[in-house]
Each structure stands twice: as C-alpha cells, then as structure tokens.
Enzyme design. Structure first.
Site, short mmCIF file in Angstrom:
data_model
loop_
_atom_site.label_atom_id
_atom_site.label_comp_id
_atom_site.label_asym_id
_atom_site.label_seq_id
_atom_site.Cartn_x
_atom_site.Cartn_y
_atom_site.Cartn_z
N GLU A 51 28.70 7.89 -2.45
CA GLU A 51 27.29 8.16 -2.15
C GLU A 51 26.56 8.56 -3.43
OE1 GLU A 51 24.74 10.85 1.04
OE2 GLU A 51 26.65 11.62 0.31
N LYS A 124 21.24 5.51 5.69
CA LYS A 124 21.91 6.64 6.33
C LYS A 124 21.12 7.14 7.53
CE LYS A 124 23.77 11.22 5.04
NZ LYS A 124 23.89 12.16 3.90
N CYS A 165 28.47 9.49 4.41
CA CYS A 165 28.69 10.94 4.32
C CYS A 165 28.54 11.67 5.67
CB CYS A 165 27.77 11.54 3.26
SG CYS A 165 28.34 13.16 2.63
#
Length: 286
Positions: A51, A124, A165
């Site tokens: 990330e 995300k 994440c």
C-alpha cells in the site's frame, strides 16, 4: 511402447516486495525498479507492491503537491514502464490520487500486465478511522473517498481479487470476491505496529482459510520519513492457511520474498472443507 507424458508445468511464482516507502516518489520508484529486477531474476511471473508504494506521507499539505487525478499523474505510467522493462505483471499495491471531481483523495490499486497495459483498478472501500489503544489516531475518511466497486482480474497466477489494508477486517468482502471467481487475494498494506503484532498473521491466515484462496500481502515496514512505523511481515499464505513466505520485520530499503502459486491447492482446500455446500444446505437465512 510406454506412452510418454509431459511433466507438469511448474507453478508460476509470486514475488512480494516489502518496502519502507517515504515522501520522495522518485526515490520510491527507484527502489521499486531495483526490487523488480530481483523479482524477475528470481523467476517471478508477477510482483506485488505494498500500500502507498509510490508515496507514503501523512502530511497532507506536503503530500498534496504530488497528488493529482490519475489522468494527470506520472505514477501509473512509470509503473507501466517498469512492468514492460522487467517483463513482469505488477500489482501496484496502491497510490494516492485525486478523485475525478478533485474533491477528495482515493487510495487506488492497479494491476498491470507485462506489456504495460492496465487490466484492473480498485479503490479502497473501507477507511481506517480508528483510535488505537497505543494512542494512535487515524481518520482516513477525512481526506479519502471510499471506493464502491469490487474487482477481480485474470492474472498469470490465477483470478486475483483486489483489496487494500483495512479491508482485511471485513470478511464479507472476501466472500464476495470468491463469488466472482477469485482464487487468490491481494492485500497490500501499511499496517501499524500495534495492530500488526495483535492481528496481522491471524487475520491473513483466516482470510485464506475461509475463502480457500492464496493470500498475497505485500507490506510496508519500519520507520518512515513522515514519522510513522509499520509492521512489515509481508506474507504469502496458501489456501489451507500455511504461511509459505514471511518477510519478517526486515528494515532494509526493500526485501523480496517468493513462493509458487499452485492452482490445485485452492481446489483441494475447497473440496476438503466445502463451505459453499454447507451454506447451500443450511436451514436459516443470515
């Protein structure tokens, strides 16, 4: 005469790049170039970055000088050139960009083929808005817009479901990716040390076990220019939950780990514990 049979083809190899990205995109791209050289030399078919691989900077004023809409950003093109240069498929991990309307930032992954073409994008979905027992405060949603679409893409390793994440904590996302055909899952991350020590390995293994997928989690590691520290331990986990490779907390500029991705293992895990059949046979609706 005994018939001859061809030996089974060797399983394609995944390479995960663990980095300590900083506030200088040019320096980060140079590190990625070196890491991809090592990945290619190791026989990898595809490399995975963490990330915020190109820029990791929580100072919004300073980082804002670099962050623009994708169409105006030099970063995707730079990674496309590296994929072509090294002859590798590449998962970008993620990078900060501006949304098309310019109102907020987005945290976006790209999957790039070895010819440099972009095959998938993913923004995300889940924002890291938490106050940790360590005293750390994070409020991603104050600057970043959430994505609203799932992404699964065909790669040399298999069908790859995309996440980033904090998405890791939402098991329903991974069930949806499997329903769309995923046999492996990318989870690039910049995990905090405190949450990493408590949850990283168990959650990564859980996501692999409950989906019958390979998990490929390239991570940031060590101390960063913006003052944060990240946990490291980039992991390759097989569909039975076995850790095939762990980069540990290596604080070097980068580290590359490798593992073969044997497609049959996903089928074996799903046949051994047939979760889909059990769901179909249950007598209640959840």
């Amino acid at each position: 005469m005994t018939p001859t049979t061809n030996p089974p083809a060797a399983a394609p190899i995944a390479a995960l790049v663990q980095m300590s990205s900083g506030i200088d995109p040019a320096a980060n791209l140079a590190t990625i170039d070196r890491a991809m050289t090592e990945a290619a030399a190791g026989g990898a078919a595809m490399a995975f970055l963490p990330e915020m691989s190109v820029l990791l900077d929580r100072d919004r004023a300073r980082s804002g000088r670099h962050i623009v809409r994708e169409g105006d950003s030099a970063w995707p093109a730079a990674l496309q050139e590296l994929a072509q240069k090294h002859g590798l498929w590449l998962h970008s991990g993620s990078m900060p960009l501006l949304s098309e309307d310019g109102a907020q930032r987005i945290n976006r992954s790209h999957v790039i083929a070895a010819d440099g073409s972009i095959h998938a994008r993913y923004d995300k979905i889940h924002m890291f808005d938490v106050t940790l027992p360590s005293g750390e405060n994070w409020a991603e949603s104050s600057a970043y817009a959430s994505g609203d679409a799932l992404a699964v893409v065909e790669t040399p390793l298999g069908r790859l479901g995309l996440s980033i994440c904090y998405d890791l904590r939402f098991a329903e996302l991974y069930r949806a990716l499997v329903d769309r055909g995923a046999t492996l899952i990318g989870i690039p991350a910049a995990f905090t040390v405190s949450t990493g020590e408590a949850h990283w390995h168990v959650l990564m293994r859980a996501r692999a076990i409950e989906t019958g997928c390979f998990v490929l989690a390239a991570a940031q590691c060590g101390g960063h220019d913006d003052g944060r520290s990240t946990y490291g331990h980039s992991l390759i986990v097989d569909p039975w939950g076995a850790v095939l490779a762990d980069a540990m907390r290596d604080h070097a500029d980068y580290r590359v780990i490798f593992a073969p991705i044997e497609a049959a293992k996903a089928n074996e895990a799903r046949q051994a514990i047939p979760l889909d059949r059990s769901r179909a046979n249950r007598n209640i609706t959840l």
